[in-house]
Design an enzyme around this catalytic site. Structure first.
Site, PDB file in Angstrom:
ATOM      1  N   CYS A  91      -7.336   2.791   3.686  1.00 34.00           N
ATOM      2  CA  CYS A  91      -5.893   1.943   3.650  1.00 34.00           C
ATOM      3  C   CYS A  91      -4.441   2.503   3.829  1.00 34.00           C
ATOM      4  O   CYS A  91      -3.765   2.921   5.221  1.00 34.00           O
ATOM      5  CB  CYS A  91      -5.946   0.936   2.414  1.00 34.00           C
ATOM      6  SG  CYS A  91      -7.061  -0.471   3.083  1.00 34.00           S
ATOM      7  N   ASN A 115       0.891  -1.297   0.161  1.00 35.14           N
ATOM      8  CA  ASN A 115      -0.039  -0.018  -0.074  1.00 35.14           C
ATOM      9  C   ASN A 115       0.841   1.413  -0.448  1.00 35.14           C
ATOM     10  O   ASN A 115       0.658   2.147  -0.863  1.00 35.14           O
ATOM     11  CB  ASN A 115      -1.127   0.127   1.054  1.00 35.14           C
ATOM     12  CG  ASN A 115      -2.531  -0.998   1.167  1.00 35.14           C
ATOM     13  OD1 ASN A 115      -2.088  -1.000  -0.009  1.00 35.14           O
ATOM     14  ND2 ASN A 115      -2.895  -1.009   1.841  1.00 35.14           N
ATOM     15  N   PRO A 118      -3.428  11.771 -12.286  1.00 34.73           N
ATOM     16  CA  PRO A 118      -3.118  12.610 -11.448  1.00 34.73           C
ATOM     17  C   PRO A 118      -4.012  13.179 -10.023  1.00 34.73           C
ATOM     18  O   PRO A 118      -4.905  12.476 -10.885  1.00 34.73           O
ATOM     19  CB  PRO A 118      -2.561  13.654 -12.250  1.00 34.73           C
ATOM     20  CG  PRO A 118      -2.868  13.287 -13.818  1.00 34.73           C
ATOM     21  CD  PRO A 118      -3.015  11.776 -13.289  1.00 34.73           C
TER      22      PRO A 118
END
Length: 441
Positions: free
Chosen positions: A269, A217, A261
């Site tokens: 998370c 992550n 973007p």
């Protein structure tokens, strides 16, 4: 096969429903009375496409049950999954482990025979060993092993991610080699349907499995922050960030995913896990400087987007009507946790803007965290009606279908700030709109 799932939140509920779809008998333990009542009635307290039908089907088949008695759920279970929350701890951002530890104590008292106690929650390295210590202290006679099995579920696509995963990571206690084979056999049995479709099952040590979730992550969060910085650079140099991202993504070593973007990452998370990994690194004496900087860049990005909107409106939004399309941190979810809309809209409201917002599913979830002055609308055109400026914060597909001409006719002003780049710049300008996007000339 019978398993127990401790926690009926997002991860626990999705995992339980998918395991039940595998043909496993799953007993979910949920301690919140309101959530438990909703689940027993077949009402899903979260928005996740397809989850309501999956839960209903498996409840009717008798494979999925909900209750608050952990002893009933754990009795006879071959695997007991812990899927409770690990929110950031106040003050330092480290994962708050109180719910995981409490679940371990309750499981210890409920075990009736051999079981693998599996951590599904996102937890720091060393947590599975701590769970084993808690269970042994409470029940020295208990016959069990521990495993780490982090989830990699994207909100809005969680069922697909579970059923057709890139990989399944399973950590086992390799310091006890005489116990590994039995625990591995149970976990292979749990995931047998995925083995049949040749989904990769990677067995590692406990610590490696626990750290893999945070590392994955955090790396994706870094990709997002990197392309956001490149978007800002493109604006200064007259380059196009979409072409730049495509040029980067075609390199197989980089890949094209997460090079989009926007106003910064959010959700349940990335913000939590980047903070937690930063803290883990600091406590281990091996600081993760790139991750720490990613957190700082993302926080600054969100704040900067409010300034960009104000500048597009001539330097002031005092008394101006601002239409906002999208509130959730991403499409196909009602999750407002760490959504960029929160700091952006608070800043606009503080600057005197009159905000009219629309989100297809997230408005009820958004209301507690947004300024009380925000007005909520019935659709995109309703939000745009008589607006001085319009801002896109979430890339819901329904917004892509809105015609630029319809926006121009509905709005009083002509300023559009598209922070998700969902509209075609030429079409927007042809409709007479002053269009600004991210990283495009």
């Amino acid at each position: 096969m019978r398993i127990a799932m401790i926690g009926g939140g997002y991860v626990g509920l999705v995992s339980a429903a998918c395991f039940a779809e595998f043909g496993i008998e799953v007993a979910v333990v949920e301690t919140s009375p309101s959530r438990l009542a909703a689940l027993r009635e077949g009402r899903i307290p979260i928005y996740e496409p397809g989850l309501d039908k999956l839960v209903e089907t498996n409840m009717q088949a008798g494979r999925l049950t909900f209750g608050d008695d952990i002893a009933v759920a754990v009795a006879g279970a071959e695997a007991v999954f812990i899927a409770v929350g690990t929110p950031p701890r106040n003050g330092d951002g480290a994962a708050d482990m109180q719910y995981v530890h409490a679940a371990a104590e309750q499981i210890a008292n409920a075990l009736t025979g051999y079981a693998v106690v599996v951590t599904k929650s996102t937890v720091p390295a060393g947590t599975s060993r701590r769970i084993a210590e808690i269970i042994r202290a409470a029940r020295p006679d208990a016959d069990f092993d521990v495993a780490s099995n982090p989830e990699f579920l994207r909100e809005g696509n969680a069922i697909g991610d579970f059923m057709r995963p890139d990989r399944v990571i399973i950590g086992l206690d390799r310091t006890r080699p005489e116990r590994v084979a039995r625990a591995e056999a149970v976990m292979r049995k749990v995931y047998r349907p995925l083995s049949l479709i040749e989904a990769p099952l990677l067995f590692t040590s406990l610590e490696t499995s626990e750290l893999t979730k945070y590392a994955s992550n955090s790396f994706l969060a870094m990709k997002i922050s990197f392309i956001n910085e490149m978007a800002s650079l493109c604006e200064k140099l007259g380059a196009d960030v979409h072409d730049l991202a495509k040029g980067m993504g075609l390199d197989g070593r980089i890949g094209r995913k997460f090079l989009h973007p926007g106003p910064g990452y959010g959700g349940s998370c990335f913000p939590k896990d980047t903070l937690a990994l930063s803290r883990i690194g600091q406590e281990a004496g091996s600081p993760c400087r790139l991750v720490e900087t990613t957190v700082q860049v993302n926080d600054a990005r969100k704040i900067g987007m409010a300034g960009r909107i104000i500048a597009a409106c001539g330097g002031s939004v005092e008394g101006k009507s601002i239409a906002v399309l999208g509130l959730t941190f991403k499409p196909e979810t009602d999750d407002m946790r760490e959504a960029p809309s929160l700091p952006i809209l608070h800043r606009l409201a503080e600057a005197g803007a009159k905000i009219r917002a629309y989100d297809p599913v997230g408005m009820d979830a958004a209301k507690p965290g947004l300024p009380p002055s925000v007005a909520y609308c019935t659709d995109a055109i309703d939000a745009a009606t008589n607006a001085d400026a319009l801002v896109v914060l979430t890339e819901w597909n329904v917004f892509r279908a809105v015609a630029p001409k319809a926006l121009k006719e509905a709005m009083k002003g002509d300023v559009v700030v598209d922070l998700r780049n969902i509209f075609d710049p030429a079409a927007m300008r042809a409709a007479g709109l002053q269009y600004q996007s991210v990283g495009r000339p």
